[in-house]
Design a protein around this motif. Sequence first.
Motif, PDB file in Angstrom:
ATOM      1  N   ASP A 175      43.322  21.839  21.216  1.00 22.19           N
ATOM      2  CA  ASP A 175      43.453  22.217  19.811  1.00 22.19           C
ATOM      3  C   ASP A 175      42.485  23.357  19.511  1.00 22.19           C
ATOM      4  OD1 ASP A 175      44.012  22.382  17.160  1.00 22.19           O
ATOM      5  OD2 ASP A 175      43.462  20.312  16.666  1.00 22.19           O
ATOM      6  N   GLU A 176      42.992  24.551  19.365  1.00 20.21           N
ATOM      7  CA  GLU A 176      42.156  25.734  19.135  1.00 20.21           C
ATOM      8  C   GLU A 176      40.894  25.683  19.991  1.00 20.21           C
ATOM      9  OE1 GLU A 176      41.683  26.829  15.022  1.00 20.21           O
ATOM     10  OE2 GLU A 176      43.321  25.521  14.440  1.00 20.21           O
TER      11      GLU A 176
ATOM     12  N   THR B   4      47.808  20.363  14.514  1.00 14.63           N
ATOM     13  CA  THR B   4      46.874  19.355  14.996  1.00 14.63           C
ATOM     14  C   THR B   4      47.523  17.974  14.967  1.00 14.63           C
ATOM     15  OG1 THR B   4      44.981  20.641  14.260  1.00 14.63           O
ATOM     16  CG2 THR B   4      44.636  18.288  14.553  1.00 14.63           C
TER      17      THR B   4
END
Lengths: 285, 251
Positions: free
Chosen positions: B172-173, B45
């Motif tokens: 991000d995910e 991240t």
Amino acid sequence: MKQHRRRRLEERFFLVLMVFSTVTVLGSLFLILYTIIRRGMPALSVDMLTKVPKGGYYLGKEGGILNAIVGSLYLAGGGTLIALVLSLPIALYLHSHARHSRVVHVTRLALDVLWGVPSIVYGAFGFIILLALGMRASLLGGIIALALLELPIMTRGMDEAIAMIPDALKEASYALGATHLETAVKVILRQSAPALLTAVLLAFGRGIGDAASVLFTAGYTDRLPDSLLSPAASLPLAIFFQLGTPFPAVQQRAYASALVLTVIVLALSIAARYFAKRLTRNVVK
Amino acid sequence: MEATQIRIQDLNVWYGSQHILRNINAAIPARGITAIIGPSGCGKTTLLRSINRLLEETEGMRVSGQVLLGGVDIYRPGADVTAVRTRIGLLAPKPFPLPMSIYENVAYGPRIHGWHSGHLYEIVQRNLEAAGLWDEVKDRLRTPASRLSTGQQQRLCLARALAVEPQVLLCDEPTSALDPISAQGVESQLQRLKQDHTVVVVTHILRQARRLADNVMFMWLGELVEEGTAVQLFTSPNDPRTKAYLAGSIG
Ligand SMILES: Nc1ncnc2c1ncn2[C@@H]1O[C@H](COP(=O)(O)OP(=O)(O)OP(=O)(O)O)[C@@H](O)[C@H]1O
Ligand SMILES: [Mg+2]
């Protein structure tokens, strides 16, 4: 098994405690309302609301408290407006990039101290400033004193409201190329709007109900305020003066005045709730 | 050989005295999907957020090194942060709609960049279509975005990010908060977007990385251990740590 019993007793205890506290609060509110309605209602009349005091009003003769109603609305309205104009930028500043700086910590501390300052001190302070400027007690003086009184309440209320906003929400806006200012105006203010409105209302309530800060700064008069520089009456002082007379009829008018003040605050709270609810529509949880 | 879109040079990130990213050097090719994989807390991240300069919104984060977008360092003195973030979009793991209507969420970016002319509605429609959400919301564009389901919100966030026409999209995910069907929807949108965008996806799901990625970066404790094409990295990883991670996670 014993563990289970103990936890159930705890639950019981806290339930009783919560109910007791709630009943105390509601009970006090009810008692206050009951008292001012019972004592004030008989004295309440159209004249009370639409006329200024005539000669002999404070002896129980003709007239009303329109001067105080209008004066209070002007004073608290003006004070709230000035406090709002100052509070919003301060509250936003407390959460800007400088949010962990010394200045921010000191500002917050100063606001908390100001919150605790008794309102008579604001009154005395305002009075000294008026004297220094060669002015006399006036609507403007009262508005400024009330603005100072309301400022810490409003700013800290807004401060807490803005603090509730998750970083991820602000970052969603930054990630689209928005500046801090754009994010503050379009995202932060919208998201916290209902709570900001509550902060404004709390400050207004404090302002319109305060007697000591307007005593020296706005003075008192039986006339309607006709300019910012002439004195202005207010409901809290009207209550104070009428209660101070030896005549039961006039004392009853004091309760009627208190009723008027309460109804104004109540009406505003209800209106604010209505608007807050509409503003909540878009709020993200 | 594809052109390089983003080149990361000697990137280091500290939080206080904690050294979060160590000497990252990487090249992210233009177009296609680059997946960043690695165990929790390894700095995925953080790396993503340093590529669109969102990291500096977290107080205490210190960044050194360079991130070149099309050959120009986004950290050069005087660089316009808002322009950087407009060209490099970010999709967060958990959707955060802005406190406004569905329509206004998508129009938000174009509005602040002053593209508000007659065709704002078309911009909104085009991007909601691109995110695969249009059919579900076209009749209630004026309702608050917070009333959408989580999966719909995530696609709204995608549409919102696309509306400012970024060249690069960092995710991000992006499916971690979604059910398998919504996740599949988002994945197929990313597959389409990679035709004309550079897409970077952080993921915990190795199977997702295998499905999506053209290139893979493997991170470990703040370091970039290995990068390469998906085929090369998944079939014959060079570093023992990559091998162990791939093996361990499969098992
Ligand atoms: N806001 C922050 N404040 C302090 N430390 C942080 C912050 N964000 C990240 N870190 C630290 O940086 C390191 C990397 O975190 P990061 O969030 O980049 O990991 P990640 O690879 O994305 O993990 P995950 O897969 O769990 O999302 C961690 O050690 C974390 O504690
Ligand atoms: Mg992460």
